[in-house]
Enzyme design. Structure first.
Site, PDB file in Angstrom:
ATOM      1  N   LYS A  71      33.263   6.478 -50.830  1.00  0.00           N
ATOM      2  CA  LYS A  71      32.188   5.524 -51.159  1.00  0.00           C
ATOM      3  C   LYS A  71      32.534   4.858 -52.488  1.00  0.00           C
ATOM      4  O   LYS A  71      32.942   5.551 -53.442  1.00  0.00           O
ATOM      5  CB  LYS A  71      30.861   6.281 -51.266  1.00  0.00           C
ATOM      6  N   SER A 147      22.341   4.602 -48.519  1.00  0.00           N
ATOM      7  CA  SER A 147      23.236   3.622 -49.090  1.00  0.00           C
ATOM      8  C   SER A 147      24.711   3.848 -48.728  1.00  0.00           C
ATOM      9  O   SER A 147      25.520   2.931 -48.895  1.00  0.00           O
ATOM     10  CB  SER A 147      23.104   3.637 -50.614  1.00  0.00           C
ATOM     11  N   SER A 171      20.879   9.231 -48.845  1.00  0.00           N
ATOM     12  CA  SER A 171      21.966   8.285 -48.564  1.00  0.00           C
ATOM     13  C   SER A 171      23.190   8.843 -47.864  1.00  0.00           C
ATOM     14  O   SER A 171      24.065   8.075 -47.473  1.00  0.00           O
ATOM     15  CB  SER A 171      22.414   7.613 -49.855  1.00  0.00           C
TER      16      SER A 171
HETATM   17  N1  GLN Z   1      17.193   4.885 -50.002  1.00  0.00           N
HETATM   18  C1  GLN Z   1      16.976   5.583 -51.231  1.00  0.00           C
HETATM   19  C2  GLN Z   1      17.002   4.600 -52.379  1.00  0.00           C
HETATM   20  O1  GLN Z   1      17.052   3.462 -52.106  1.00  0.00           O
HETATM   21  C3  GLN Z   1      18.001   6.643 -51.411  1.00  0.00           C
HETATM   22  C4  GLN Z   1      19.299   6.111 -51.839  1.00  0.00           C
HETATM   23  C5  GLN Z   1      20.319   7.173 -52.111  1.00  0.00           C
HETATM   24  O2  GLN Z   1      20.193   8.312 -51.641  1.00  0.00           O
HETATM   25  N2  GLN Z   1      21.302   6.806 -52.899  1.00  0.00           N
HETATM   26  O3  GLN Z   1      16.986   4.945 -53.512  1.00  0.00           O
END
Ligand code: GLN
Length: 481
Positions: A71, A147, A171
Site C-alpha cells: 500500500k 482505504s 481499511s
Molecule cells: N474508512 C475509515 C476512514 O475513512 C477507515 C479508514 C482506514 O481504516 N484507514 O477513516
C-alpha cells in the site's frame, strides 16, 4: 498462472527449483500488463530492480522469492511514496525502508510495487485517491472498498500474490470483504509502524491481504514483533503463528453480537453469515449471543479521535519539509496555506478541519475528551464479551461492494460502511475478514463477495488464526475472479 497460487504452493515450487523467483516475478509482471489497465490497482512498480533482487533471493527464508505489493502509505527505499495524494505525487521518493519492509526483505520477500489507496487512508472506497480510480475486479462498476482498495483489488485480480494494507477503522478488512479475499488486522502494537505515514496513531496497524489464512499467518510472522524504532510496538515475544493453523473451530466459543445483525444490514449478507454460523455449529463450534451495547457510538467516537489525530499528524505536510510547495508565496503563512490548499483533497481537508475543531479550546472537553470516555466504554463491551466467548463473529460490512458514486455526496453514508470494523480499532483488537459466499447474480450484477469477520482480544492472534483457518476449511478458500 503462477501469480494466482497461494504463497505455500509457490514456495514449494521455488524451493524444489521448479520455478525461479524471476519466473514468478515475470508472471506477476505480465498479469499486471494484461489486467491492471482495467483495474487500476498499481501506482508504481519497478520490475528491473525487483528482478535484480530476485537474483539474490534467499530461498531458505520463509518468504524467499515471493513478490509482495505494498500500500502506497508505507516507505520502500528508492520507490516513490504518494499516500494517494497530490501533495506527495511526483515529489517524494522514500529515503529508507519502513520496518515492515526491512522485515519482509529479511524474510526473503520482494516488495516490487505500490498500490492505490484513499488519500492518506481516509475513505472506504478508494474514490478519495487523488491519483486514479481502482475498480473491483469482481464487478468493474463497483468500488474495491478502501482505504486499501488497490491492495485488495490486486490480490483479487491475481496481479499480486499478496499485499500489505493498513487498517485504522476497517481499511484492510472492508476491502478484503468487498473483493472476496482474506485481510488481517493485527492487534494494536503487534506490528511496527515505523516508516508508515501516520493518519490516526492510536488506531492503525499494518497487516496482510492474501489468498488464504496460511499466507496471512506467514506474512504476519515476518512483519510483526517488537521494534525499538516504534515505541507503540508491544514488547511481548512473537508466538509461532503457523502452530495456530490446526485444531479448527471445534470447541471454540463464538459470540454473535446482536448489534451486528440488526438494522441496516443487507439481507443477503445476513443470510450468508447466518448460514456460515450454522455450518460452524455443526462442526462443533459453540455459538453464544453477546451484546456490544455501545456499538451505535463507535462511528461517531472514531470520527472524533481519528480526525483529531489526523489534524496533528498531517501538520508535517507544510510545503517546506515534504512534497508540494505553492508558486511564489508572499510570506510564510501564505506558503503554508496555499501549499496545503493545493495539495490536499476535499476529504483530507474536511478531516483536518473537523479534527482541529474537536481539539480547539472550548470544544476539547465536549468532543475529544468525551470521545475517549466512550472509547473506554466500547473497550469494556469487548472485555465483557470476551469473558464469555473466545471470538466474536459477524459480517465484515453491512453491504457488498457498492457502485462508484453511491456514497460520494454523503460522507456519513460512506463512514457507515465501517460500522462493524471500527470498534476493533478503538479497542485494539485483532480481526480478520474471510470470504463467506456471494450474493445471487442477477442479469446486470455478478455474484458479489460477502465477508465474515472474526475478532479476538488484543494479542490473541493465535486464537484468531486457529479459528480463521478452521472457518476456511469449512467455507472454502478465496475463489478468484
Ligand atoms: N474508512 C475509515 C476512514 O475513512 C477507515 C479508514 C482506514 O481504516 N484507514 O477513516
Amino acid at each position: 498462472m503462477l501469480h494466482t497460487q497461494p504463497i505455500s504452493t509457490l514456495r514449494r515450487l521455488l524451493v524444489s527449483r521448479e520455478i525461479s523467483p524471476a519466473d514468478l516475478l515475470r508472471s506477476v509482471e505480465s498479469s499486471i500488463a494484461a489486467t491492471d489497465p482495467a483495474i487500476g490497482a498499481y501506482l508504481h512498480r519497478d520490475f528491473p530492480a525487483a528482478l535484480a533482487e530476485a537474483e539474490k533471493a534467499d530461498l531458505t527464508q520463509p518468504l524467499g522469492g515471493i513478490p509482495i505489493g505494498i500500500k502506497d502509505i508505507i516507505n520502500v527505499k528508492d520507490q516513490p511514496l504518494t499516500c494517494g495524494s497530490k501533495i506527495l505525487a511526483g515529489k517524494f521518493t522514500s529515503p529508507y525502508d519502513a520496518t515492515v519492509i526491512t522485515r519482509l526483505r529479511a524474510a526473503g520477500a520482494i516488495p516490487f510495487g505500490k498500490l492505490n489507496m484513499d488519500e492518506f487512508a481516509m475513505g472506504s472506497s478508494t474514490e478519495n485517491s487523488a491519483l486514479q480510480i481502482t475498480r473491483n475486479p469482481v464487478d468493474p462498476s463497483r468500488v474495491p472498498g478502501g482505504s486499501s482498495g488497490g491492495s485488495a483489488a490486486a490480490v483479487a485480480a491475481g496481479t499480486a500474490v499478496a499485499t500489505l494494507g493498513t487498517d485504522t477503522g476497517g481499511s484492510i478488512r472492508q476491502p478484503a470483504s468487498f473483493c472476496g479475499i482474506v485481510g488481517l488486522k493485527p492487534s494494536y502494537g503487534r506490528v511496527s509502524r515505523f516508516g508508515c505515514t501516520a493518519y490516526a496513531s492510536s488506531l492503525e496497524q499494518i497487516g496482510p491481504m492474501t489468498r488464504n489464512v496460511t499466507d496471512a499467518a506467514l506474512i504476519l510472522q515476518a512483519i510483526a514483533g517488537p521494534d525499538p524504532a516504534d515505541s507503540t510496538c508491544r514488547r511481548e515475544p512473537l508466538p509461532d503463528f503457523s502452530k495456530a493453523l490446526s485444531g479448527g473451530i471445534k470447541g471454540l466459543r463464538l459470540g454473535l453480537p446482536e448489534e451486528y445483525f440488526g438494522a441496516g444490514i443487507d439481507p443477503e449478507v445476513r443470510a450468508a453469515v447466518e448460514k456460515a454460523v450454522r455450518k460452524l455449529e455443526q462442526e462443533g463450534a459453540e455459538i453464544h449471543p453477546v451484546t456490544l451495547p455501545h456499538t451505535s457510538s463507535a462511528v461517531a467516537t472514531y470520527y472524533i479521535i481519528a480526525t483529531a489525530e489526523a489534524s496533528a499528524n498531517l501538520a508535517r505536510f507544510d510545503g517546506i519539509r515534504y512534497g508540494h510547495r505553492c508558486e511564489n508565496p508572499e510570506n510564510l503563512l501564505d506558503l503554508y496555506n496555499r501549499s496545503r490548499a493545493e495539495g490536499f483533497g476535499p476529504e483530507v481537508k474536511r478531516r483536518i478541519i473537523l479534527g482541529t475543531y474537536v481539539l480547539s479550546s472550548g470544544y476539547y472537553d465536549a468532543y475529544y475528551r468525551k470521545a475517549w470516555k466512550v472509547r473506554y466504554l466500547i473497550r469494556q463491551d469487548f472485555t465483557r464479551a470476551f469473558e464469555k466467548v473466545d471470538l466474536i463473529l459477524g459480517p465484515t460490512c453491512p453491504t457488498p461492494a457498492f457502485k462508484f458514486g453511491a456514497h460520494t455526496s454523503d460522507p456519513l453514508q460512506m463512514y457507515l460502511a465501517d460500522i462493524y470494523t471500527i470498534a476493533a480499532n478503538l479497542a485494539g483488537l485483532c480481526g480478520i475478514s474471510l470470504p463467506c459466499g456471494r450474493t445471487a447474480a442477477t442479469p446486470d450484477t455478478p455474484a458479489l463477495p460477502i465477508g465474515l469477520q472474526l475478532l479476538a482480544p488484543p494479542l490473541a492472534e493465535p486464537t484468531l488464526l486457529r479459528a480463521a483457518w478452521g472457518v476456511e476449511q469449512i467455507l472454502g478458500e478465496v475463489d478468484l475472479v
